[in-house]
Write an enzyme that holds these catalytic residues in place. Structure first.
Site, PDB file in Angstrom:
ATOM      1  N   LYS A   1       0.701  -1.381   0.123  1.00 22.52           N
ATOM      2  CA  LYS A   1      -0.114  -0.109  -0.172  1.00 22.52           C
ATOM      3  C   LYS A   1       0.906   1.444  -0.039  1.00 22.52           C
ATOM      4  O   LYS A   1       0.571   2.139  -0.871  1.00 22.52           O
ATOM      5  CB  LYS A   1      -0.988  -0.018   1.357  1.00 22.52           C
ATOM      6  CG  LYS A   1      -1.971  -1.181   1.403  1.00 22.52           C
ATOM      7  CD  LYS A   1      -2.857  -1.058   2.412  1.00 22.52           C
ATOM      8  CE  LYS A   1      -2.172  -1.354   3.786  1.00 22.52           C
ATOM      9  NZ  LYS A   1      -1.497  -2.505   3.949  1.00 22.52           N
TER      10      LYS A   1
ATOM     11  N   GLU B   1      -1.949   5.917   7.122  1.00 26.83           N
ATOM     12  CA  GLU B   1      -2.237   5.815   8.338  1.00 26.83           C
ATOM     13  C   GLU B   1      -2.321   6.878   9.417  1.00 26.83           C
ATOM     14  O   GLU B   1      -1.517   7.026  10.245  1.00 26.83           O
ATOM     15  CB  GLU B   1      -1.137   4.695   9.069  1.00 26.83           C
ATOM     16  CG  GLU B   1      -1.461   3.460   8.532  1.00 26.83           C
ATOM     17  CD  GLU B   1      -2.692   2.742   9.122  1.00 26.83           C
ATOM     18  OE1 GLU B   1      -2.979   3.024  10.248  1.00 26.83           O
ATOM     19  OE2 GLU B   1      -3.263   1.843   8.153  1.00 26.83           O
TER      20      GLU B   1
END
Length: 584
Positions: free
Chosen positions: A374, A498
C-alpha cells in the site's frame, strides 16, 4: 592513475569556474618571489667574496632588506589568493553536489548510505581544496626554483653541480613507486572514512533505539572495528612516510656533505671562492626543499583524484526532471491505474498487475495486511519510483509526462510517521509552502489537525524548538503536525498513509472529522489498517501480497470477499470494545 582519470579531474575543476585572474596573479607573485629568492644566494656570494666593512654601502643593505620585504609581501598575497581560490572552488563544488543530491532520484538513496554521501560533500571536497591552497603552486614554483638553481650552479661550477646531483635519480627511483602505492592506500582510506562517517551518522541519529535495545556494546564494537581499520590504513601511510622523509633527509645530507667536502677541497686549491661555496649551499636548499614538497604534492594529488572520482560518480547519476514536462493544471480527471507492477531493484515485484480507477473528487481506501504494497503505491503516486510495467494516467495523460514540480505541488501527503525537521513547530507546518502564511491560517490548520491544544500549552507556542527529528514531541504530536502541514498546502490530491495511527481514540475521532471535512471536494487515497476510518469510502481496494483481491464499497466487499469480512469483523469488534472503554 591513468591519463583519462587526470583529464576527468582537470575537467571537473574547470567546471567549477575558478577565478583565472586571481590564479594568474597568485602564480605570478609566487614566481616573482621564487625568482627573487634565486638572486639572494648570488648577493650573499658577493658579500662573502668582497666582505669589508668599509666597502658595505647603505644602498646595499637597504636593497637587500627591500628584496626580502618584497619577497615576503609577494608570498603573503599569493597565499591569500590561493586560499581564496581554493575556498571558492570547494564552495562551488559543494553547491553543485548539494544541488545534485536534492535532484537525485529516490532509488539512489535506497542504494547508498547517507553517511558516505555526507563524506563526499565534506571530506572529499576539502581534499581538493588542500591540493590547491597548499600544494599546487608550490609544485610549479618548485620546478622554477630547481631549474633556476641548477642553471646558476652549472654557471658557477658545472663539475661540482654534477657531483652534487648524483643522488637525485636514486631518490626519484624510490619515490615514484612509493607515490603509486600511496595512491591506493589513500583511496582505500577515504572509502573507509566515508564508511565510518556513515556508521557514526546512523548510530547517533538512532541513539534512542540503541539504548532501548541495550545495543551499546554491539555498536561500540562496530565503531572500534571501523576505527581499527582506519588505524591500519594510517599505519600504512606512516610506513611510506617513514621511508620518504628519511630518504629526503639522507639525500639532503648527502648533497650537503658532497658540497662541503668537495667544495672545501676546491676552495683550498683556489678553484672555487668561499662565496661560491656559500652560494652552493644556499642553492642546495632551493633544490632539496622543493623536491621534498613534490612528494607531498603527488601524494595529495593522488588523494584529490581519488576524491574526485567519487564526486564524479555522484554528479553522473540520473536526476529527476522537474521542468520541461506537460503543464499540469490540477486534478480534474480520474486517475487510472493500468496494469501496474513494481519491484525494488532486482527484487520480486511488490505490486503485481494493479488495475483500477480513482474517480475525481472521490475517496479510495487501500486496505489489507501489512506488507501488501500500500505505501509503495503511494511512492508511485508521488513519482518517487516509476512502475516496472504498466502505467498511471490522469485522464489520458501519463503522470510521468507532467511537470514534476507542478504535480507534487498539488499533493498533500501524511505518512505513517510524519517526518519532522529540526527547527520550530511553525517552520515544520509551513515547510515547503512558497507563499506567505498568515498567523490566522497557521492557527486554523492547527485547530483542524487537533494540534492547537498541545501547541498552546508549550512555553514558546508555535516557536517551540522540536529537536532533531522532532524528538521533543510525542508520536501523536508529530503526526498532528504532519496533518497540519498537509492541510496548509490546500492540496487537490490527499495521500493519507495511516494518518491517525499515532492518535488515541478521542484524538482520532476529532482528527478524523477534520480529515473528513478536508476530503470534501478533493480526490483522496487513504491507507488504513483501522477499517472504522474508511468504511464510508467511495471504494475500497483490498491488497494482499501486492495484488488486488477485491474492490468495491464496504458493504460489497463484506458480502463477497471472505478475507475482508474476517478482517472487518475482527477490526470492528476491537473498535467497539475501545469505544465502550472510552465511555465507561
Amino acid at each position: 592513475m591513468n591519463k583519462q582519470t587526470v583529464v576527468s579531474f582537470i575537467k571537473l575543476i574547470r567546471e567549477t569556474k575558478p577565478s583565472v585572474a586571481r590564479m594568474l596573479i597568485a602564480v605570478t607573485l609566487s614566481v616573482v618571489a621564487t625568482i627573487v629568492g634565486l638572486l639572494i644566494p648570488m648577493l650573499t656570494k658577493s658579500f662573502v667574496d668582497g666582505f669589508d666593512i668599509q666597502n658595505i654601502k647603505t644602498w646595499m643593505i637597504v636593497g637587500l632588506v627591500i628584496v626580502f620585504v618584497l619577497q615576503s609581501i609577494a608570498n603573503g598575497v599569493s597565499i591569500y589568493l590561493l586560499n581564496y581560490i581554493g575556498q571558492q572552488l570547494v564552495a562551488r563544488l559543494r553547491e553543485r553536489l548539494w544541488k545534485k543530491h536534492l535532484s537525485l532520484r529516490v532509488p539512489f538513496y535506497d542504494d547508498n548510505k547517507s553517511g558516505e554521501l555526507i563524506s563526499r560533500i565534506t571530506n572529499d571536497t576539502s581534499i581538493v581544496k588542500n591540493l590547491i591552497t597548499d600544494h599546487l603552486v608550490d609544485f610549479f614554483t618548485g620546478i622554477i626554483s630547481i631549474i633556476g638553481a641548477v642553471a646558476i650552479l652549472i654557471y658557477l661550477d658545472w663539475q661540482m653541480t654534477l657531483v652534487m646531483l648524483v643522488t637525485v635519480p636514486l631518490a626519484i627511483g624510490v619515490i615514484v613507486p612509493l607515490a603509486r602505492k600511496m595512491y591506493k592506500i589513500s583511496k582505500s582510506l577515504q572509502d573507509e572514512t566515508a564508511s565510518f562517517t556513515s556508521l557514526v551518522s546512523q548510530v547517533l541519529s538512532e541513539i534512542r533505539l540503541v539504548k532501548a535495545s541495550n545495543a551499546e556494546s554491539r555498536e561500540q564494537e562496530n565503531g572500534f572495528g571501523a576505527i581499527r581499520t582506519l588505524f591500519q590504513y594510517g599505519l600504512k601511510e606512516a610506513r611510506i612516510q617513514a621511508i620518504v622523509i628519511p630518504l629526503m633527509s639522507f639525500i639532503m645530507m648527502g648533497m650537503l656533505v658532497i658540497v662541503l667536502g668537495y667544495g672545501g677541497y676546491r676552495v683550498s686549491n683556489g678553484t672555487l671562492t668561499a662565496g661560491d661555496l656559500v652560494a652552493f649551499i644556499l642553492y642546495l636548499f632551493q633544490i632539496v626543499v622543493p623536491l621534498s614538497r613534490f612528494t607531498n604534492f603527488f601524494t595529495q594529488l593522488q588523494k584529490a583524484v581519488g576524491a574526485m572520482e567519487r564526486v564524479q560518480f555522484i554528479l553522473d547519476e540520473e536526476e529527476e526532471e522537474y521542468d520541461g514536462g506537460v503543464s499540469f493544471e490540477g486534478f480534474n480527471q480520474p486517475i487510472v491505474i493500468d496494469d501496474v507492477s513494481f519491484g525494488y531493484g532486482n527484487e520480486s515485484d511488490v505490486l503485481r498487475d494493479l488495475s483500477f480507477t480513482i474517480p475525481n473528487q472521490s475517496t479510495t481506501a487501500l486496505v489489507g495486511p501489512s506488507g501488501s504494497g500500500k505505501t509503495t503505491f503511494f511512492a508511485l503516486m508521488e513519482q518517487f519510483y516509476s512502475p516496472t510495467s504498466g502505467g498511471i494516467r490522469h485522464g489520458e495523460q501519463a503522470i510521468q509526462e507532467y511537470d514534476l514540480a507542478e504535480w507534487r505541488k498539488r499533493i498533500g501527503y501524511v505518512s505513517q510517521e510524519s517526518p519532522i525537521l529540526s527547527g520550530t513547530i511553525r517552520e515544520n507546518i509551513v515547510y515547503g509552502v512558497e507563499r506567505d502564511v498568515t498567523e490566522e491560517e497557521l492557527r486554523q490548520v492547527a485547530v483542524m489537525s487537533y494540534a492547537d491544544q498541545f501547541i498552546e500549552q508549550l512555553p514558546n507556542g508555535y516557536d517551540t524548538e522540536v529537536g532533531e527529528r522532532g524528538m521533543k514531541l510525542s508520536g501523536g504530536q508529530r503526526q498532528r503536525i504532519g496533518i497540519a502541514r498537509a492541510l496548509i498546502r490546500d492540496p487537490e490530491l490527499l495521500l493519507l498513509d495511516e494518518a491517525t495511527s499515532s492518535l488515541d481514540s478521542k484524538a482520532e475521532q476529532v482528527v478524523q472529522q477534520a480529515l473528513n471535512n478536508l476530503m470534501k471536494g478533493r480526490t483522496t487515497i487513504v491507507i488504513a489498517h483501522r477499517l472504522s476510518t474508511v468504511v464510508n469510502a467511495d471504494q475500497l481496494i483490498f491488497l494482499d501480497q501486492g495484488a488486488i483481491t477485491g474492490k468495491g464499497t464496504h458493504e460489497e466487499l463484506y458480502r463477497t470477499h471472505a478475507t475482508y469480512r474476517q478482517f472487518a469483523d475482527q477490526q470492528l469488534h476491537v473498535k467497539e470494545l475501545e469505544n465502550r472503554a472510552l465511555f465507561d
